[in-house]
Design an enzyme around this catalytic site. Sequence first.
Site, PDB file in Angstrom:
ATOM      1  N   TYR A  32       0.825  -0.972   0.019  1.00 51.44           N
ATOM      2  CA  TYR A  32      -0.144   0.009  -0.002  1.00 51.44           C
ATOM      3  C   TYR A  32       0.883   1.257   0.125  1.00 51.44           C
ATOM      4  CZ  TYR A  32      -4.697   1.599  -0.120  1.00 51.44           C
ATOM      5  OH  TYR A  32      -5.953   1.992  -0.477  1.00 51.44           O
ATOM      6  N   LEU A  33       1.762   1.055  -0.975  1.00 52.41           N
ATOM      7  CA  LEU A  33       2.914   2.182  -0.838  1.00 52.41           C
ATOM      8  C   LEU A  33       2.567   3.586  -1.269  1.00 52.41           C
ATOM      9  CD1 LEU A  33       5.064  -0.172  -3.273  1.00 52.41           C
ATOM     10  CD2 LEU A  33       5.272   0.151  -0.862  1.00 52.41           C
ATOM     11  N   HIS A  34       3.282   4.336  -0.484  1.00 55.96           N
ATOM     12  CA  HIS A  34       2.946   5.991  -0.513  1.00 55.96           C
ATOM     13  C   HIS A  34       4.193   6.654  -0.714  1.00 55.96           C
ATOM     14  CE1 HIS A  34       4.293   5.639   3.661  1.00 55.96           C
ATOM     15  NE2 HIS A  34       3.417   4.979   3.845  1.00 55.96           N
ATOM     16  N   HIS A  37       7.569   5.410   1.468  1.00 56.42           N
ATOM     17  CA  HIS A  37       8.072   4.332   0.718  1.00 56.42           C
ATOM     18  C   HIS A  37       9.004   4.671  -0.603  1.00 56.42           C
ATOM     19  CE1 HIS A  37       4.497   2.192   2.360  1.00 56.42           C
ATOM     20  NE2 HIS A  37       5.446   1.859   3.325  1.00 56.42           N
ATOM     21  N   LYS A 184       3.103  10.315   6.609  1.00 53.61           N
ATOM     22  CA  LYS A 184       2.345   9.515   5.633  1.00 53.61           C
ATOM     23  C   LYS A 184       2.425   8.046   6.183  1.00 53.61           C
ATOM     24  CE  LYS A 184       2.837  12.079   1.463  1.00 53.61           C
ATOM     25  NZ  LYS A 184       1.722  12.180   0.646  1.00 53.61           N
ATOM     26  N   SER A 185       1.202   7.369   6.103  1.00 55.49           N
ATOM     27  CA  SER A 185       1.080   5.939   6.624  1.00 55.49           C
ATOM     28  C   SER A 185       0.117   5.139   5.668  1.00 55.49           C
ATOM     29  CB  SER A 185       0.796   6.025   8.078  1.00 55.49           C
ATOM     30  OG  SER A 185       0.536   4.661   8.441  1.00 55.49           O
TER      31      SER A 185
HETATM   32  P1  AMP Z   1       5.624  -0.477   6.094  1.00 57.14           P
HETATM   33  O1  AMP Z   1       5.113  -0.725   4.792  1.00 57.14           O
HETATM   34  O2  AMP Z   1       4.578   0.595   6.945  1.00 57.14           O
HETATM   35  O3  AMP Z   1       5.847  -1.336   6.908  1.00 57.14           O
HETATM   36  O4  AMP Z   1       6.765   0.520   6.105  1.00 57.14           O
HETATM   37  C1  AMP Z   1       7.858   0.093   5.061  1.00 57.14           C
HETATM   38  C2  AMP Z   1       9.142   1.021   5.419  1.00 57.14           C
HETATM   39  O5  AMP Z   1       8.730   2.420   5.132  1.00 57.14           O
HETATM   40  C3  AMP Z   1       9.595   1.048   6.823  1.00 57.14           C
HETATM   41  O6  AMP Z   1      10.986   1.263   7.027  1.00 57.14           O
HETATM   42  C4  AMP Z   1       8.978   2.361   7.324  1.00 57.14           C
HETATM   43  O7  AMP Z   1       9.539   2.953   8.499  1.00 57.14           O
HETATM   44  C5  AMP Z   1       9.023   3.387   6.035  1.00 57.14           C
HETATM   45  N1  AMP Z   1       8.065   4.184   6.126  1.00 57.14           N
HETATM   46  C6  AMP Z   1       6.609   4.236   6.477  1.00 57.14           C
HETATM   47  N2  AMP Z   1       6.142   5.515   6.407  1.00 57.14           N
HETATM   48  C7  AMP Z   1       7.293   6.351   6.139  1.00 57.14           C
HETATM   49  C8  AMP Z   1       7.227   7.888   6.012  1.00 57.14           C
HETATM   50  N3  AMP Z   1       6.255   8.476   6.312  1.00 57.14           N
HETATM   51  N4  AMP Z   1       8.532   8.455   5.749  1.00 57.14           N
HETATM   52  C9  AMP Z   1       9.492   7.468   5.559  1.00 57.14           C
HETATM   53  N5  AMP Z   1       9.330   6.314   5.853  1.00 57.14           N
HETATM   54  C10 AMP Z   1       8.498   5.628   5.878  1.00 57.14           C
END
Ligand code: AMP
Length: 278
Positions: A32-34, A37, A184-185
């Site tokens: 669910y890339l933003h 990522h 962002k999340s």
């Molecule tokens: P996730 O898909 O949420 O497990 O995140 C994958 C990677 O992206 C992890 O290393 C997170 O810390 C990083 N990440 C998630 N949100 C952000 C953001 N807003 N800014 C920078 N890195 C992020």
Amino acid sequence: MNVITSIRELKKHLRREQKNGRTIGFVATMGYLHEGHRRLMQESSHNHDVTVVSVFVNPLQFGPGEDFETYPRDEERDKTVCREEGVDVVFMPSAEEMYPKKMASSIAVEKGTDVLCGRSRPGHFSGVATVVMKLLQIVRPDAAYFGQKDAQQAAVLETMAADYNLDTSIRAVPTVRENDGLAKSSRNVRLSEAERKEAPAIYESLKAGVDTYRQLGKQKAVEQVSGTLAGLSGTVDYVELWTYPDLQEPGKEAERLVLAAAVQYDHARLIDNIIFIP
Ligand code: AMP
């Protein structure tokens, strides 16, 4: 761009790249890339010949009652994002591919998990460390990029890499935010309109908390942020201030600190932090 679902095939492909002298950068995600990522992918592409992105919602890091089943997923869109960022290989394994049988061993994270998210999510960092160790063994990257947004995760993985003398360097990338400051999340899509509107207050209050820390110290800073967040409709899980990356009580000498908060909304748990020098 190669989309690979088999560990065997991925290893074969990457060993060939390494034999040809190419360096590998790795970004582990749950999809669910933003924009956050994307930033990690850009860092990797800038520094390495080959960028590998994994998209895998890791069951090991979700506790009972957490959002494993409902975690947002969109593989097609994720592939498009990776293609746009010039990613070389997307690794999208099934749960059966990653865990054909129940793991007989796991990485037990023994330090730095009694604070922040570790306290309210027992076993979470062990699940993260275990899957990341597995992915690092498969990919064998020169560097792996993680977001500072998950500060405790980056700290735990940095320590794991040192403990196990891994050849991969763990690099933390600053948090990417919406225009109004909300980090962002993938989980932001699960906020109601009203929750989304108030959520930037988390980062605002952390910024104010850093100022308060500089003037009045830890207790006042934590009290102030907790007071502000108590006014939100979500439930405050924690507001804490520790040294970074050791996650210990701050002493007198100048060191890096992290002020972090987590707020539980109906369908999304939001976390954010600021890492700063006092
Ligand atoms: P996730 O898909 O949420 O497990 O995140 C994958 C990677 O992206 C992890 O290393 C997170 O810390 C990083 N990440 C998630 N949100 C952000 C953001 N807003 N800014 C920078 N890195 C992020």
